[in-house]
Write a protein that holds these residues in place. Structure first.
Motif, PDB file in Angstrom:
ATOM      1  N   ALA A  48       0.864  -1.185   0.000  1.00 45.81           N
ATOM      2  CA  ALA A  48       0.000   0.000   0.000  1.00 45.81           C
ATOM      3  C   ALA A  48       0.896   1.228   0.000  1.00 45.81           C
ATOM      4  O   ALA A  48       2.120   1.123   0.128  1.00 45.81           O
ATOM      5  N   PHE A  49       0.269   2.393  -0.139  1.00 48.55           N
ATOM      6  CA  PHE A  49       0.993   3.651  -0.063  1.00 48.55           C
ATOM      7  C   PHE A  49       0.307   4.553   0.946  1.00 48.55           C
ATOM      8  O   PHE A  49      -0.920   4.607   1.012  1.00 48.55           O
ATOM      9  N   VAL A  50       1.126   5.234   1.728  1.00 46.53           N
ATOM     10  CA  VAL A  50       0.639   6.198   2.701  1.00 46.53           C
ATOM     11  C   VAL A  50       1.301   7.527   2.364  1.00 46.53           C
ATOM     12  O   VAL A  50       2.498   7.574   2.078  1.00 46.53           O
ATOM     13  N   THR A  51       0.520   8.584   2.372  1.00 45.62           N
ATOM     14  CA  THR A  51       1.053   9.907   2.110  1.00 45.62           C
ATOM     15  C   THR A  51       1.066  10.696   3.411  1.00 45.62           C
ATOM     16  O   THR A  51       0.056  10.740   4.114  1.00 45.62           O
ATOM     17  N   VAL A  52       2.206  11.289   3.723  1.00 46.86           N
ATOM     18  CA  VAL A  52       2.335  12.129   4.912  1.00 46.86           C
ATOM     19  C   VAL A  52       2.690  13.544   4.472  1.00 46.86           C
ATOM     20  O   VAL A  52       3.126  13.763   3.340  1.00 46.86           O
ATOM     21  N   SER A  53       2.521  14.495   5.386  1.00 43.43           N
ATOM     22  CA  SER A  53       2.632  15.899   5.011  1.00 43.43           C
ATOM     23  C   SER A  53       4.065  16.395   4.807  1.00 43.43           C
ATOM     24  O   SER A  53       4.321  17.157   3.884  1.00 43.43           O
ATOM     25  N   THR A  54       4.999  15.977   5.640  1.00 50.85           N
ATOM     26  CA  THR A  54       6.369  16.511   5.535  1.00 50.85           C
ATOM     27  C   THR A  54       7.409  15.399   5.563  1.00 50.85           C
ATOM     28  O   THR A  54       7.110  14.260   5.918  1.00 50.85           O
ATOM     29  N   ASP A  55       8.624  15.775   5.245  1.00 48.76           N
ATOM     30  CA  ASP A  55       9.737  14.827   5.257  1.00 48.76           C
ATOM     31  C   ASP A  55      10.047  14.377   6.685  1.00 48.76           C
ATOM     32  O   ASP A  55      10.349  13.212   6.921  1.00 48.76           O
ATOM     33  N   GLU A  56       9.951  15.286   7.626  1.00 48.64           N
ATOM     34  CA  GLU A  56      10.193  14.937   9.029  1.00 48.64           C
ATOM     35  C   GLU A  56       9.134  13.953   9.528  1.00 48.64           C
ATOM     36  O   GLU A  56       9.439  13.006  10.251  1.00 48.64           O
ATOM     37  N   ALA A  57       7.883  14.203   9.137  1.00 52.27           N
ATOM     38  CA  ALA A  57       6.799  13.308   9.531  1.00 52.27           C
ATOM     39  C   ALA A  57       7.007  11.926   8.920  1.00 52.27           C
ATOM     40  O   ALA A  57       6.688  10.906   9.539  1.00 52.27           O
ATOM     41  N   ALA A  58       7.537  11.886   7.699  1.00 53.90           N
ATOM     42  CA  ALA A  58       7.812  10.609   7.043  1.00 53.90           C
ATOM     43  C   ALA A  58       8.862   9.825   7.818  1.00 53.90           C
ATOM     44  O   ALA A  58       8.708   8.620   8.039  1.00 53.90           O
ATOM     45  N   ASP A  59       9.926  10.517   8.235  1.00 51.00           N
ATOM     46  CA  ASP A  59      10.975   9.839   9.001  1.00 51.00           C
ATOM     47  C   ASP A  59      10.435   9.306  10.327  1.00 51.00           C
ATOM     48  O   ASP A  59      10.747   8.180  10.725  1.00 51.00           O
ATOM     49  N   GLU A  60       9.610  10.094  11.000  1.00 51.35           N
ATOM     50  CA  GLU A  60       9.020   9.659  12.266  1.00 51.35           C
ATOM     51  C   GLU A  60       8.083   8.466  12.045  1.00 51.35           C
ATOM     52  O   GLU A  60       8.068   7.518  12.828  1.00 51.35           O
TER      53      GLU A  60
END
Length: 151
Positions: A48-60
């Motif tokens: 699946a794919f999940v979209t997050v708002s920022t690069d920092e949020a992606a790392d977390e």
């Protein structure tokens, strides 16, 4: 800018988007979730794919959920590769997560129409510039001699 994350190692059964969203409910940065399903069977293809708002949020998000158990399978989460032009133009291959290998189509061999090739060699036997197969040249010469002698 939103960041797409690849969520792999999902069980290959009917998984609904809502079930996956419930697992990620604690992460406030999740913008959207998309489970990739087989067109014919409607079952999950395993990712699946999940979209997050920022690069920092992606790392977390990756740090928190990578390896977490979902339906008896540890999730594999990483940043997805950007879409290529083929995907935007209707290509049928899903974007691949970074670190995964992809198969490249073989373009080194040309397809030939054997039937057309056979008919073209048969029709060219009457032409004067025709060169017989050297493996059969001697036998062909003997046949020609017998035909001319019989006339």
């Amino acid at each position: 800018m939103s960041i797409r994350l690849y969520v792999g190692n999902l069980p290959k059964e009917s998984i609904e988007r809502e079930a996956l969203q419930e697992v990620f409910a604690e992460a406030n940065a999740v913008v959207s979730t998309k489970v990739i399903k087989d067109r014919k069977t409607g079952k999950c293809r395993g990712f699946a794919f999940v979209t997050v708002s920022t690069d920092e949020a992606a790392d977390e998000f990756i740090e928190k959920y990578n390896g977490q158990s979902f339906m008896d399978s540890p999730l594999k989460i990483e940043k997805a590769n950007p879409r290529s032009k083929d995907d935007e133009e209707g290509g049928n291959e899903p974007p691949v997560a970074s670190g995964e290998k992809t198969k490249q189509p073989r373009t080194d061999k040309k397809r030939t129409n054997k039937k057309a090739a056979a008919t073209s060699t048969n029709t060219s036997t009457a032409s004067e510039g025709f060169q017989p197969d050297p493996r059969w040249a001697d036998q062909l010469a003997q046949l020609k001699e017998k035909l001319t002698a019989a006339q």
